[in-house]
Design a protein around this motif. Structure first.
Motif, short mmCIF file in Angstrom:
data_model
loop_
_atom_site.label_atom_id
_atom_site.label_comp_id
_atom_site.label_asym_id
_atom_site.label_seq_id
_atom_site.Cartn_x
_atom_site.Cartn_y
_atom_site.Cartn_z
N LEU A 147 59.95 23.77 15.33
CA LEU A 147 59.31 24.91 15.98
C LEU A 147 58.74 24.56 17.35
N ARG A 148 58.99 23.36 17.84
CA ARG A 148 58.57 23.04 19.20
C ARG A 148 59.14 24.07 20.17
N ALA A 149 58.37 24.44 21.15
CA ALA A 149 58.83 25.45 22.10
C ALA A 149 60.05 24.97 22.88
N ASP A 150 60.10 23.67 23.22
CA ASP A 150 61.25 23.18 23.97
C ASP A 150 62.51 23.20 23.11
N VAL A 151 62.37 22.95 21.81
CA VAL A 151 63.52 23.01 20.90
C VAL A 151 64.01 24.45 20.76
N VAL A 152 63.08 25.36 20.50
CA VAL A 152 63.44 26.77 20.34
C VAL A 152 64.05 27.32 21.63
N ASP A 153 63.47 26.96 22.76
CA ASP A 153 63.98 27.42 24.05
C ASP A 153 65.40 26.91 24.29
N TYR A 154 65.63 25.64 23.96
CA TYR A 154 66.97 25.06 24.13
C TYR A 154 67.99 25.78 23.24
N LEU A 155 67.63 26.01 21.99
CA LEU A 155 68.56 26.67 21.07
C LEU A 155 68.89 28.08 21.54
N MET A 156 67.89 28.79 22.06
CA MET A 156 68.11 30.17 22.47
C MET A 156 68.85 30.29 23.79
N THR A 157 68.66 29.32 24.68
CA THR A 157 69.26 29.41 26.01
C THR A 157 70.54 28.58 26.11
N ALA A 158 70.41 27.27 26.01
CA ALA A 158 71.58 26.40 26.18
C ALA A 158 72.60 26.59 25.06
N ARG A 159 72.12 26.79 23.82
CA ARG A 159 73.03 26.94 22.68
C ARG A 159 73.31 28.40 22.34
N GLU A 160 72.60 29.31 22.99
CA GLU A 160 72.79 30.75 22.80
C GLU A 160 72.70 31.17 21.33
N MET A 161 71.77 30.56 20.62
CA MET A 161 71.55 30.93 19.22
C MET A 161 70.64 32.15 19.15
N ALA A 177 56.27 34.05 11.34
CA ALA A 177 55.16 34.32 12.26
C ALA A 177 55.02 33.21 13.29
N LEU A 178 55.16 31.96 12.85
CA LEU A 178 55.08 30.84 13.79
C LEU A 178 56.22 30.90 14.81
N LEU A 179 57.43 31.20 14.33
CA LEU A 179 58.57 31.29 15.24
C LEU A 179 58.36 32.41 16.25
N ASP A 180 57.92 33.57 15.80
CA ASP A 180 57.69 34.69 16.71
C ASP A 180 56.61 34.34 17.73
N PHE A 181 55.58 33.62 17.28
CA PHE A 181 54.52 33.21 18.20
C PHE A 181 55.06 32.27 19.26
N GLN A 216 67.75 35.42 14.83
CA GLN A 216 68.08 35.54 13.41
C GLN A 216 68.62 34.22 12.87
N ARG A 217 69.48 33.57 13.64
CA ARG A 217 70.07 32.32 13.19
C ARG A 217 69.03 31.21 13.10
N ILE A 218 68.14 31.13 14.08
CA ILE A 218 67.08 30.12 14.05
C ILE A 218 66.15 30.37 12.88
N ARG A 219 65.81 31.63 12.66
CA ARG A 219 64.92 31.98 11.55
C ARG A 219 65.55 31.58 10.21
N ALA A 220 66.84 31.90 10.05
CA ALA A 220 67.53 31.55 8.81
C ALA A 220 67.60 30.04 8.62
N GLY A 221 67.77 29.30 9.72
CA GLY A 221 67.80 27.85 9.63
C GLY A 221 66.47 27.27 9.17
#
Length: 231
Positions: A157-171, A97-101, A174-179
């Motif tokens: 769960l910082r937004a800048d970390v999640v944003d970086y993983l999803m954009t620059a690292r193309e994660m 829920a936190l990640l989705d938020f 599902q992978r972030i959630r599992a991590g």
């Protein structure tokens, strides 16, 4: 302020919040000016500043109903996010829920994360999320330092970390959630190794076909092979 002025002020506030939320969600908080919001709300720019003071306060006002909505689900919703469910299920549901938020509001959250030292951890909302995560981890992982682990997970769960993983690292999400589940030690039964999640092995990670330090059989096989090769 008479009754009509109060009605007008409330209407202006609602119009500003609705316009800001729509523009922030569509264009990203960093791309939207106070003038853009005033124009979309049909009010003067000065009205926006009088009602909210500054851009940060306006972003917080847009986020607050969303924060309250999630906290209501946590406190009164159905399990496992709400009360009930196994400790591991409750912790996974809370992290999800936190990640989705964060994903759904990451441009707004990013705009607030770096306002000053420790702001990310010290604001009232973050203290609530961390305390609840600590509580769930204490039950799910009683052998661990739940307070430390909660802060590590909240940092992930910082937004800048999640944003970086999803954009620059193309994660993938599902992978972030599992991590996050792996970090918390609350993976689903039968979950594959972290290197096998979401689209195949991660470069540099062990796979099902390679020996790992945590697999005594595989390590023993390698050692035996080395002994045979050396005579």
């Amino acid at each position: 302020m008479d009754g009509q002025e109060r009605v007008d002020a409330a209407r202006n506030r609602a119009a500003i919040l609705a316009a800001a939320a729509a523009l922030f969600d569509r264009d990203g908080a960093e791309s939207v000016s106070m003038s853009d919001i005033a124009e979309a709300a049909g009010v003067g720019k000065g009205t926006v500043f009088r009602r909210f003071g500054d851009r940060t306060a306006l972003i917080e006002a847009v986020l607050m109903p969303r924060v309250n909505g999630l906290s209501q689900q946590v406190e009164h919703g159905a399990p496992p996010l709400g009360p009930g469910g196994s400790p591991a299920e409750a912790t996974r549901a809370y992290l999800d829920a936190l990640l989705d938020f964060v994903v759904g509001n990451r441009t707004l959250i990013r705009a607030l994360e770096n306002r000053g030292p420790n702001v990310y951890y010290a604001n009232a909302s973050s203290r609530y999320w961390i305390a609840e995560l600590t509580r769930r981890l204490t039950v799910a992982r009683p052998e661990e330092d739940a307070d430390y682990l909660a802060h590590v997970l909240f940092t992930a769960l910082r937004a800048d970390v999640v944003d970086y993983l999803m954009t620059a690292r193309e994660m993938s999400l599902q992978r972030i959630r599992a991590g996050l589940h792996t970090l918390a030690g609350v993976t689903y039964p039968g979950t594959p190794a972290s290197g096998e999640i979401a689209g195949g092995p991660v470069p540099g990670s062990p796979t099902a076909d390679s020996p790992t330090a945590g697999d005594p059989v595989a390590v023993g096989d390698v050692q035996a092979a080395g002994t045979r090769a050396g005579g």
